[in-house]
Design a protein around this motif. Structure first.
Motif, PDB file in Angstrom:
ATOM      1  N   HIS A 301      -3.825  27.826 -26.201  1.00 31.97           N
ATOM      2  CA  HIS A 301      -2.588  27.375 -25.568  1.00 31.97           C
ATOM      3  C   HIS A 301      -1.578  26.844 -26.577  1.00 31.97           C
ATOM      4  CE1 HIS A 301      -4.713  23.525 -26.064  1.00 31.97           C
ATOM      5  NE2 HIS A 301      -3.531  22.961 -25.998  1.00 31.97           N
ATOM      6  N   GLU A 302      -1.959  26.768 -27.859  1.00 32.51           N
ATOM      7  CA  GLU A 302      -1.052  26.253 -28.884  1.00 32.51           C
ATOM      8  C   GLU A 302      -0.352  27.368 -29.653  1.00 32.51           C
ATOM      9  OE1 GLU A 302      -3.251  22.021 -29.943  1.00 32.51           O
ATOM     10  OE2 GLU A 302      -3.861  23.823 -31.024  1.00 32.51           O
ATOM     11  N   VAL A 303      -0.558  28.619 -29.249  1.00 34.10           N
ATOM     12  CA  VAL A 303       0.112  29.763 -29.877  1.00 34.10           C
ATOM     13  C   VAL A 303       0.775  30.587 -28.777  1.00 34.10           C
ATOM     14  CG1 VAL A 303      -0.185  31.880 -31.204  1.00 34.10           C
ATOM     15  CG2 VAL A 303      -1.485  29.842 -31.832  1.00 34.10           C
ATOM     16  N   PHE A 304       2.078  30.840 -28.915  1.00 39.23           N
ATOM     17  CA  PHE A 304       2.816  31.648 -27.947  1.00 39.23           C
ATOM     18  C   PHE A 304       3.401  32.855 -28.676  1.00 39.23           C
ATOM     19  CE2 PHE A 304       2.468  27.665 -25.814  1.00 39.23           C
ATOM     20  CZ  PHE A 304       2.474  27.953 -24.469  1.00 39.23           C
ATOM     21  N   ILE A 305       3.251  34.013 -28.055  1.00 36.01           N
ATOM     22  CA  ILE A 305       3.709  35.266 -28.647  1.00 36.01           C
ATOM     23  C   ILE A 305       4.785  35.857 -27.742  1.00 36.01           C
ATOM     24  CG2 ILE A 305       3.020  37.541 -29.480  1.00 36.01           C
ATOM     25  CD1 ILE A 305       0.145  36.518 -29.626  1.00 36.01           C
ATOM     26  N   GLY A 563       7.626  40.806 -22.032  1.00 34.44           N
ATOM     27  CA  GLY A 563       8.284  40.121 -23.131  1.00 34.44           C
ATOM     28  C   GLY A 563       7.532  38.914 -23.641  1.00 34.44           C
ATOM     29  N   GLY A 564       6.342  38.644 -23.100  1.00 34.90           N
ATOM     30  CA  GLY A 564       5.527  37.559 -23.623  1.00 34.90           C
ATOM     31  C   GLY A 564       5.265  36.424 -22.656  1.00 34.90           C
ATOM     32  N   GLN A 592      14.375  36.870 -25.991  1.00 39.67           N
ATOM     33  CA  GLN A 592      13.232  36.570 -25.136  1.00 39.67           C
ATOM     34  C   GLN A 592      13.625  36.697 -23.672  1.00 39.67           C
ATOM     35  OE1 GLN A 592      11.421  33.207 -28.222  1.00 39.67           O
ATOM     36  NE2 GLN A 592      11.308  32.884 -26.035  1.00 39.67           N
ATOM     37  N   ALA A 593      12.634  36.940 -22.833  1.00 42.60           N
ATOM     38  CA  ALA A 593      12.882  37.117 -21.402  1.00 42.60           C
ATOM     39  C   ALA A 593      12.504  35.884 -20.597  1.00 42.60           C
ATOM     40  CB  ALA A 593      12.096  38.321 -20.882  1.00 42.60           C
ATOM     41  N   SER A 594      11.902  34.886 -21.222  1.00 41.19           N
ATOM     42  CA  SER A 594      11.471  33.688 -20.498  1.00 41.19           C
ATOM     43  C   SER A 594      11.395  32.525 -21.471  1.00 41.19           C
ATOM     44  CB  SER A 594      10.102  33.916 -19.840  1.00 41.19           C
ATOM     45  OG  SER A 594       9.101  34.107 -20.836  1.00 41.19           O
TER      46      SER A 594
END
Length: 717
Positions: A301-305, A563-564, A592-594
């Motif tokens: 949960h500490e990495v967002f792509i 988009g992630g 980004q889409a969100s």
């Protein structure tokens, strides 16, 4: 017998009553042989060697020693890169491995220019000794001549011929002083030079942590707080399990970091863009989020792509270890009692994004949908927006809380309609409330058609736990001409026959133009409890933690998930109040889409205080609450109740409010004629005001007073 143990034991005789005392002599145990000194010494040495302090000290000594070796390796590599074309060769191989042949040709050209320049410098060295000797001779001659001229000038001024050589002797003495200083300093400098060089190499190695992993501190070896560097990111990508990516990075050599943009601070973490080599798709990296996080010594949960605009690029946001488990603090609505809202131009303070920046969202003419699993903060997130908007006195609220446990009770006195309860009856009332909003929308559209400049007060129609409305099995009942009761259209469902579904769809289609907005909160979305046409009609879509990727696509749409956006990867129970938002009303990073928002939590007591501030801004609103409709209704008193503090209301508005108050009593059979008949029976009737039939409040109060007087007189007789 000295040293022996004598045990006295009485053994009973079964044949005789007297007891017999038996003496048992126990010999001394054999003496234990002493432990040899060499054994004891070996145990002590082993214990000392295995002690944690000894191991820590050993690692410390080894680490700082190896820093010197690592620093020497780094300095040597830098020197080699600076003196040779190795750097250009490496970058050229990197570009070829990434499939960027244009960049490879450019690096090849740069390397050739470097070689040409180096060749010219080497050719110049053949002539430089002679040129240097000529230059030194000319410089020396000019220097001596200049000093002599200065001496001549001094001799003329002082009329002393010996002054001619004074400047020259001064320079000679200065040179002698420099030689003396060098002779004094040279010995210590030569002795200290190796230590200074070692210290410099240690500093380089320490900064780059150029030591084996086993020698590094525990904090670094365990990955706690380990800084994110280009080499760490490249290694994490190399070990991701994508063969094409691994092979490309190996071919790049040490220049794998050329895939990366500069690593920049971003809130409580860092952000970096990764341009993938040819043959590696972005979804291959997205699908290995957990492995990538573990390779970076982080939790999933500490990495967002996410996927930025650039082709074949992924954007990584990597949180500081443990940073996302810290609370974000109270809402500005709680901290600032003077805060107000502006529906058209303002933005609601909703929380913080992952960078730690304030996340505010515009609610102007936007339908809203918030979904997620149960007990993850959906109602709190929805209520926070409504509390802010309530501070704009022009905004009207019609609210149906189909949970019915008091989460929206503070809106009594703010909302014109407040329905609370989970039963089918409450769903029916909520459906009829939304249908009334459709009628209000149609009325506004007609008025706008006649007067394009007219402006309406915003009306927010809010249904919390809307899945109950879509899943309601009750059907409309009606009486035929022959007196039979039959079932008609269902209240719930996801087809065109569903009353709730169709009412929401109509508001989604046209409500925005006249500021009639639909807000819904729902749980655990499926095609049955959140139909596709309804969820796609919302301008702002937000999701808390969900169970599957398919649910995430239902909640946010394919574009956001592709988009992630990944609400299904949030942690249930640990990421309460964390929303993934897709909306043009909130600032989303370019490409980004969100955006992921950690919302402020406003508890019931602070929410009630904010609601009181909202009530103080308003002239007074009479909230129509749903009551038990099986009771006998006092129609005249109900008319007085729905009028509230209004001096007069249109008859159509009175009928709508009566219908919202008790739909089963004041249903379709209540028309203008029936309302007129009720008032005429008490000596009053609707009057026209500006060509529209209205009901006056003072007339109703007069009718109530007259009825009460007649009742008292009858009772006395």
């Amino acid at each position: 017998m000295s040293g022996n143990v004598i045990s006295l034991r009485k053994t009973p005789d079964p044949d005789t009553t007297p007891t017999v005392t038996t003496l048992t002599v126990v010999p001394d145990p054999a003496p234990t042989p002493p432990v040899p000194l060499w054994v004891r010494s070996g145990r002590a040495i082993r214990t000392a060697a295995a002690h944690e302090r000894t191991r820590t000290a050993g690692r410390t000594i080894a680490r700082h020693s190896l820093y010197i070796h690592g620093g020497a390796r780094i300095v040597t590599k830098r020197a080699w890169d600076g003196r040779t074309a190795a750097r250009y060769e490496r970058y050229m191989r990197t570009a070829e491995a990434a499939g960027n042949f244009e960049a490879a040709a450019e690096w090849e050209e740069r390397g050739q220019r470097f070689r040409d320049a180096r060749h010219r410098r080497r050719m110049d060295l053949l002539h430089s000794p002679l040129d240097a000797a000529k230059g030194a001779a000319v410089t020396t001659g000019m220097g001596i001549g200049g000093l002599v001229l200065i001496g001549v000038a001094m001799a003329i001024a002082t009329k002393d011929a010996t002054e001619v050589v004074t400047p020259l002797m001064a320079v000679i003495r200065f040179i002698n002083l420099m030689v003396t200083i060098v002779q004094v300093v040279w010995g210590p400098a030569i002795s200290l030079a190796p230590f200074v060089a070692l210290l410099a190499l240690w500093a380089v190695g320490s900064k780059q942590q150029a030591a084996p992993a086993w020698a590094l501190p525990d904090r670094v070896r365990n990955g706690e707080g380990e800084p994110i560097t280009p080499s760490i990111v490249v290694k994490a990508l190399r070990d991701l399990g994508v063969p094409a990516l691994r092979n490309a990075i190996k071919e790049m050599g040490d220049a794998g970091a050329s895939m990366l943009s500069p690593i920049v601070l971003a809130g409580c973490g860092v952000e970096v863009d990764v341009t993938l080599p040819s043959g590696v798709s972005t979804n291959e990296v997205q699908g290995r989020r957990r492995k990538l996080a573990e390779n970076l010594s982080r939790h999933e949960h500490e990495v967002f792509i996410t996927i930025p605009e650039a082709a074949r690029t992924v954007r990584l946001w990597i949180a500081d270890s443990g940073a996302l488990d810290e609370p974000i603090g109270p809402s500005p609505l709680v901290l600032d009692e003077t805060l107000t809202a502006d529906y058209a131009k303002g933005k609601a303070p909703w929380g913080q994004d992952l960078r730690g920046d304030a996340a505010a969202i515009s609610l102007y003419q936007r339908h809203l949908l918030i979904t997620g699993l149960s007990n993850q903060g959906k109602t709190a997130a929805l209520r926070a927006l409504a509390l802010w908007l309530a501070l704009d006195r022009s905004v009207q609220f019609w609210i149906a809380d189909l949970k019915g446990i008091g989460d929206w009770a503070m809106f009594e006195g703010i909302a014109q309609v407040l329905i609370e309860g989970p039963s089918d009856d409450h769903v029916i009332q909520a459906t009829e409330m939304v249908e009334d909003a459709v009628e209000e929308m149609n009325r506004r559209i007609e008025e706008r058609r006649q007067d394009p400049t007219i402006v309406f007060d915003p009306l927010v129609v809010l249904v919390d736990e809307a899945q109950l409305a879509f899943m309601c099995p009750v059907k409309t009942s009606y009486v035929t001409e022959d007196g039979k009761v039959k079932e008609g259209a269902p209240y719930g469902g996801s087809k065109a026959t569903s009353r709730y579904f169709m009412a929401v769809r109509k508001i989604h289609n046209q409500g925005r133009a006249v500021d009639v907005l639909m807000w819904q909160g729902t749980q655990d979305p499926t095609d049955q409890n959140l139909p596709k046409l309804v969820r796609e009609g919302a301008h702002t879509r937000a999701s808390l933690v969900l169970g599957t990727e398919s649910q995430a696509r239902m909640a946010l749409g394919d574009k956001a998930v592709d988009g992630g956006a990944a609400p299904h990867l949030l942690r249930q129970g640990l990421d309460k109040g964390t929303l993934v938002v897709a909306s043009d009303g909130i600032t989303i990073p370019a490409g980004q889409a969100s955006i992921t928002v950690r919302t402020h939590f406003i508890d019931d007591d602070p929410a009630a205080e904010i609601a009181e501030r909202a009530k103080a801004l308003r002239d007074g609103v009479t909230t129509l609450r749903v009551v038990d409709q099986t009771e006998e209704r006092d129609a005249l008193a109900d008319v007085a109740a729905v009028l509230g503090d209004e001096p007069r209301l249109r008859t159509n508005e009175v009928l709508k409010r009566l219908h919202a108050l008790a739909p089963k009593v004041y249903g379709d059979q209540w028309t203008n004629d029936r309302l007129k008949g009720l008032l005429e029976a008490h000596g009053e009737e609707p009057k026209k005001s500006h060509g529209v039939m209205v009901v006056h409040r003072n007339h109703i109060l007069r009718a109530l007073a007259g009825r009460d007087t007649e009742g008292s007189a009858s009772a006395s007789q």
